[in-house]
Design an enzyme around this catalytic site. Sequence first.
Site, mmCIF file in Angstrom:
data_model
loop_
_atom_site.group_PDB
_atom_site.id
_atom_site.type_symbol
_atom_site.label_atom_id
_atom_site.label_comp_id
_atom_site.label_asym_id
_atom_site.label_seq_id
_atom_site.Cartn_x
_atom_site.Cartn_y
_atom_site.Cartn_z
ATOM 1 C CB CYS A 2 -0.877 0.057 1.230
ATOM 2 S SG CYS A 2 -1.825 -1.429 1.502
ATOM 3 N NE ARG A 27 4.570 1.872 -0.989
ATOM 4 C CZ ARG A 27 5.482 1.903 -0.035
ATOM 5 N NH1 ARG A 27 6.674 2.393 -0.289
ATOM 6 N NH2 ARG A 27 5.218 1.457 1.174
ATOM 7 C CD1 TRP A 77 -0.094 -5.752 -3.505
ATOM 8 C CD2 TRP A 77 -0.053 -6.635 -1.448
ATOM 9 N NE1 TRP A 77 0.469 -7.003 -3.584
ATOM 10 C CE2 TRP A 77 0.503 -7.565 -2.345
ATOM 11 C CE3 TRP A 77 -0.128 -6.974 -0.097
ATOM 12 C CZ2 TRP A 77 0.982 -8.808 -1.936
ATOM 13 C CZ3 TRP A 77 0.343 -8.207 0.308
ATOM 14 C CH2 TRP A 77 0.895 -9.108 -0.618
ATOM 15 C CG ASN A 103 1.840 0.707 4.026
ATOM 16 O OD1 ASN A 103 1.632 -0.483 3.848
ATOM 17 N ND2 ASN A 103 3.027 1.264 3.834
ATOM 18 N N GLY A 104 -0.107 -1.331 6.085
ATOM 19 C CA GLY A 104 0.334 -2.252 7.137
ATOM 20 C C GLY A 104 -0.764 -3.234 7.467
ATOM 21 C CD GLU A 498 18.186 -12.149 -7.945
ATOM 22 O OE1 GLU A 498 17.711 -12.687 -6.936
ATOM 23 O OE2 GLU A 498 17.755 -11.068 -8.393
ATOM 24 C CE LYS A 502 14.665 -10.393 -10.268
ATOM 25 N NZ LYS A 502 15.406 -10.106 -9.115
ATOM 26 C CD GLU A 505 10.724 -10.807 -8.887
ATOM 27 O OE1 GLU A 505 10.020 -10.356 -7.980
ATOM 28 O OE2 GLU A 505 11.952 -10.614 -8.949
ATOM 29 C CG HIS A 521 20.933 -36.732 -4.644
ATOM 30 N ND1 HIS A 521 21.402 -37.984 -4.322
ATOM 31 C CD2 HIS A 521 22.041 -35.962 -4.826
ATOM 32 C CE1 HIS A 521 22.724 -37.973 -4.282
ATOM 33 N NE2 HIS A 521 23.143 -36.743 -4.599
ATOM 34 C CE LYS A 620 11.936 -2.068 -5.964
ATOM 35 N NZ LYS A 620 12.763 -3.104 -6.615
HETATM 36 O O1 M6R Z 1 13.606 -4.235 -0.170
HETATM 37 P P1 M6R Z 1 14.217 -5.553 0.107
HETATM 38 O O2 M6R Z 1 15.540 -5.745 -0.555
HETATM 39 O O3 M6R Z 1 14.291 -5.891 1.586
HETATM 40 O O4 M6R Z 1 13.232 -6.614 -0.547
HETATM 41 C C1 M6R Z 1 13.440 -7.989 -0.395
HETATM 42 C C2 M6R Z 1 12.612 -8.787 -1.374
HETATM 43 O O5 M6R Z 1 11.254 -8.527 -1.187
HETATM 44 C C3 M6R Z 1 12.988 -8.448 -2.834
HETATM 45 O O6 M6R Z 1 14.335 -8.690 -3.094
HETATM 46 C C4 M6R Z 1 12.131 -9.293 -3.800
HETATM 47 O O7 M6R Z 1 12.471 -10.631 -3.708
HETATM 48 C C5 M6R Z 1 12.306 -8.776 -5.227
HETATM 49 N N1 M6R Z 1 11.030 -8.527 -5.814
HETATM 50 C C6 M6R Z 1 13.004 -9.722 -6.121
HETATM 51 O O8 M6R Z 1 13.123 -9.190 -7.414
#
Ligand code: M6R
Length: 625
Positions: A2, A27, A77, A103-104, A498, A502, A505, A521, A620
Amino acid sequence: MCGIVGYAGGAQAAPILLHGLKKLEYRGYDSAGIAVRDASSAHIEVIKAKGRLDRLMDMTGGGQAVCGMSGVGHTRWATHGEPSAENAHPHYSREKRVVIVHNGIIENYQEIRDMLERRGYRFHTQTDTEAAALLLDCAYAGEDGNSPQERAVHAIRTTMLRLQGSYALGILFHDQPDVVYAARRDSPLVVGRCTGEAHGHILASDVPAVLSYTRDVVYLDNMEIARITKDTLDIYSIDAERISKPMMHITWDAQAAEKGGYEHFMIKEIHEQPAAVRDTLSPRIVSRNGAPDTDLTETGLTDEEIRRIQRVLFVGCGSAYHAGLVGVGVTEALARIPCSAELASELRYRNAPVQPGTLCVLISQSGETADSLAALRLCKEKGMKTLAIVNVVGSSIAREADAVLYTHAGPEIAVATTKAYSAQLAALYLLAVHLSSRRAAISPAQKQELLEALTALDGKIKQALGEKTRIQRFANTFAACRDVFFIGRGLDHALCMEGSLKLKEISYIHSEAYAAGELKHGAISLIEDGTLVIGAATQPQVFAKMLSGIAEVKSRGACVLALSAQADDRLAEAADFCIGLPGTHPLFAASVGVVPLQLLAYYIACERGLDVDKPRNLAKSVTVE
Ligand code: M6R
């Protein structure tokens, strides 16, 4: 997650609120709303809509159709209750005596709701936020302070003490024209002083929302309350005492948060990686007695403290955790200190034993991730020394850690992190070289070699970007695939995690990262004709092992894309496609290896016609647990 905006000043509020919300779109959200108070009619107009902000823009003629010089806005959100216009914020009590955006998460909302229902309050939504709005209404009705201001601050204080969970609140009271209140606990809020036509004050969940109006901001701390009007900004502690806080000047260029001609923020940010890495490294690599050396004074670690470190614990979520895994490999290899990486969300409930002499390195782009913040607090409570690697200046993690090593990636808008991850790797490499040289675990010649490799790293990343046309072609061919496996060993396994994240997501393709030696395994049973396998082979000591791993999947029908800096005929023969990486020190190979993986995910998502910068269900900055 949010986003909140609030404004009180000399201009029409609605366009400013909508503009601010637009800047917070990154966000992640599913509905949006604004509340604007018209001082002449004492009416608070609330407009809400499910879906994109453009809908709210259309409904209000870009804000022009709503009259009033103070108000609050929100992008939601969903956590409690489906995304809908009813559940969208602002929420309010009867006759809109109190209107809030939040927000929260209010953890004890059910208990509050039950209590308020017993007192005759009626609820109209499924949200936790409505409980906060009605609780505040109840507290405000019961206050008999000397002035409206005193009543409001006391009522907010009473409400804050009763609420459990995390919140940033923007608040309007029907009987206080042209005043907006705000309060926070564990969710970020900045307040800025606007000059020019919008003369007044603005508050928001993040700096991009205020940058068009001001660069002078105050960061609210936990359990603080703010009151803004056109001419005044007052901040109160939870004891309702006025406090003064320094204004901070934001130095970013507002353009840095714009697309600048690129189709998406993500591809722009992928291209900004050489600069992010250079800006993170270069101020900290200095010349001493004619040789390069690290300058990490900002970590506050003395040489004596460094020598006494028994263990390094890297903590983060998502990509930040993946960066931590690289931190483990590089720090153990160079400094010979036992290291581990933990997911913040696991660490907080694991009751892990504390080893004396542990340095806890918290990694976060936003500095506001709820799990990482909670893990930081836990580590501090357990007596660990904490060092944060954070991108957002003044964020909660940056402020609460014992010391901060800022990454200089600039504002990152796309939900999928790219340049911030690369800057985190750069900071972790530096830290590893610093710790190892201060512990005399590496020779001066090795240090020089490592620092020279770091100085050249931005150029290598730039070179890796040169492969983008080939990767795009490859992505177009595989955009319809269903499952992808990423395999690698050692640091390449962390890189694969990583790359896999990517892809998942932003393209919504199922993928997994496997340690290449582990596949046999169990998971190798999933490999069938045409399964795409990405093999990372950047680590010389396991290169031959990777060749065998690739042969194993190939012989079961996989189509293999290999990444390597080593021009080797055996790899070219074993794989279907090869992407050559620029040579760098093997310990820093994740920084070049990640570039083709980011590009692959990006181009596949584009080919599939997806919303690359704002993938479904994601936010975000994950400010709730
Ligand atoms: O703001 P932060 O680095 O603490 O966020 C951590 C994760 O939420 C963030 O890296 C998330 O996995 C990304 N969307 C990955 O691309």
